[in-house]
Structure formats: C-alpha cells, structure tokens
Enzyme design. Structure first.
Site, PDB file in Angstrom:
ATOM      1  N   GLY A  22       0.745  -1.364   0.217  1.00  0.00           N
ATOM      2  CA  GLY A  22      -0.004   0.008  -0.129  1.00  0.00           C
ATOM      3  C   GLY A  22       0.801   1.210   0.088  1.00  0.00           C
ATOM      4  O   GLY A  22       0.636   2.054  -0.736  1.00  0.00           O
ATOM      5  N   HIS A  23       1.990   1.194   0.724  1.00  0.00           N
ATOM      6  CA  HIS A  23       2.972   2.408   0.718  1.00  0.00           C
ATOM      7  C   HIS A  23       3.639   2.554  -0.511  1.00  0.00           C
ATOM      8  O   HIS A  23       3.765   3.552  -0.945  1.00  0.00           O
ATOM      9  CB  HIS A  23       3.835   2.301   2.127  1.00  0.00           C
ATOM     10  N   GLY A 135      -2.827   8.078   1.434  1.00  0.00           N
ATOM     11  CA  GLY A 135      -3.708   6.833   0.949  1.00  0.00           C
ATOM     12  C   GLY A 135      -5.192   6.912   1.109  1.00  0.00           C
ATOM     13  O   GLY A 135      -5.740   7.733   2.328  1.00  0.00           O
TER      14      GLY A 135
END
Ligand code: PAF
Length: 269
Positions: A22-23, A135
């Site tokens: 995700g990062h 995000g």
C-alpha cells in the site's frame, strides 16, 4: 536546495514505516507526479493514545530504506522524536483542525488527528513539498490534511491514492500483522460489508440508516466489534440528504486487540 534551483517538483510521502505494498503504491504515484520524491519515516508519538501501540508499532527501518532505494526514491527522511519535537511533547506547538475531526476516528481516538496534523505540518515545513501523497485507506485523515492545507493556504497539492488490498479484500495495513489466524480470516468481512452496502446504495432502494444498521449487525455476527459503519458525503463527511452525488462508506471495527478501518467510494447519479 539544488532540486529547487533546477526547477524540480518535490513530492513527499509521509509514513510511519513498516512499508507494505500500500505504501509502495503511494511512492510509485509520487515518483510519477514529481521529479523528486521524499519519503518520511517517523512513528509519531503525538497521534497515539495512551492505551495504543506506540511502543510496539513495528519498526523496520533498514528493510524500508532498502525497499525505497530499489523503488528509486530520492531521499528518505527519518527524524527522531527530539528533532521533531525540540521543546518536548508536552510543550510542542500543535496544529488542530476542528472541522472534520469530531466524528468517526476523531471521536474514537481522542487527540489522534491533532497529532497527525501537528506532525504533518512539521514535515511540510521541513520538506517544503509541492505535492503530498496520502492513501485513501485513511480517508478521514486525507480529508483533514486537505482541509488544513486549504485553510492555512499552503501551496501544496494533496494527491490521494486508492487502497491496495489483499486477495480477499482486506485493506493493507501495518496493523494486519497483529491479527492471529482466526482473526485474519474474519477481517475480510469489513470490505465485504462495504461492498454489499455500496451496491445497495448505488441501487437506491434501501434507506441509508437501514444500510448502516444492517452492516453493523452483520459485522457483529461475523465476530467483529464495529465502532462505526457510516455512509456520508465524500467531500466533507456530512450526512447524505440528496439522491445523487459522491459518497463514502466508512467502517472501523475492533477484532481482538486490533482496530481496523476501511472505506469505499460510491457515486450515485
Ligand atoms: O498515515 C500515517 O501513516 C500517519 O498518520 C502519517 C500521515 C505518516 C502521520 O504520522
């Protein structure tokens, strides 16, 4: 700074480290939108409650730096607590964004967003980015940061990147590592409920309050302890009063000692 003299735009990706895919999707976006990418890694004490996991939060600095180097990041900024808060935590100047922080994660984690905006403002002051990448997973957080930037008049563009998910739909998070095998198998219910309620919202046949109540009930039945399951306007988290628009479905639930959050966006025309 040399980069500025050359006219390079700088994107920053603020993180607390323990980087997962995700990062890395935030990092990839940053590398696309600016000539230079800075990733910050700082486990920020001011955004953790007293009974939360600041001390045990996974710290994997060397691995993170290797991953970022391989991805082509230009600078990794890893300050320590003393340099981020030179006057100590109690006397630190705080940035408080009252709007958008009263409900949801703000209500369930008192002081959390004050800590986030306080540290993000410091990181912005130190890095002086043109662009900052966050995000969608932390939907309320990115809205609060957007609002702070607009309210203070910072010349920073905020970019929000869609959530990256495990194959069963669970949103990627450093805290997923705390789940035991049984909890891990239950955790995907959050995304399933979001999708189910999202589909019904799109069709428009069921009242919002019924969708929220049903999802809460089903999450409980699946073995989770929901903190909230809410359908709101995507722009400002205000209640849905219209029949068409862009909405966000937000969920937070506890599973054993772990607190999980997720959200999806739905448009109805
Ligand atoms: O989303 C996070 O990891 C943190 O809240 C942030 C934005 C890095 C601030 O500490």
């Amino acid at each position: 700074m040399e980069w500025r003299l050359r006219g390079d735009r700088v994107a920053v990706v603020p993180t607390m480290g323990n980087l997962h895919d995700g990062h890395m999707s935030l990092v990839r976006r940053a590398l696309q939108v600016a000539e230079r990418t800075v990733v910050t890694i700082f486990v920020n004490p001011t955004q953790f409650g007293e009974d939360e996991d600041f001390d045990t939060y996974p710290r994997t600095l060397q691995q993170d730096c290797e991953r970022l180097g391989d991805a082509g990041v230009h600078l990794v900024f890893t300050p320590d607590v003393e340099s981020m808060y030179p006057f100590g935590l109690a006397d630190a100047t705080r940035v408080i964004v009252p709007r958008l922080t009263r409900h949801f994660c703000g209500a369930n984690r008192p002081g959390h967003f004050d800590g986030v905006t306080t540290v993000v403002m410091r990181l912005f002051a130190l890095v002086q980015p043109d662009i900052a990448v966050f995000g969608q997973k932390d939907y309320q957080q990115q809205l609060v940061v957007r609002h702070m930037v607009q309210d203070i008049g910072l010349p920073i563009e905020i970019v929000t990147v869609p959530t990256v998910r495990e194959p069963d739909g669970l949103a990627m998070s450093s805290r997923n590592a705390y789940l035991n095998e049984k909890e891990r198998s239950v955790a995907a219910a959050i995304y399933a409920e979001l999708q189910d309620a999202g589909e019904q919202l799109r069709q428009g046949n069921v009242a919002i309050s019924t969708l929220e109540a049903d999802a809460n009930l089903r999450l409980r039945r699946a073995g989770l302890e929901p903190e909230y399951f809410a359908i709101r306007r995507a722009s400002d988290l205000s209640p849905v009063i219209d029949n068409a628009g862009d909405y966000v479905l937000l969920a937070a639930a506890r599973l054993g000692a772990v607190r999980l959050i997720d959200n999806i966006l739905v448009s109805r025309r």
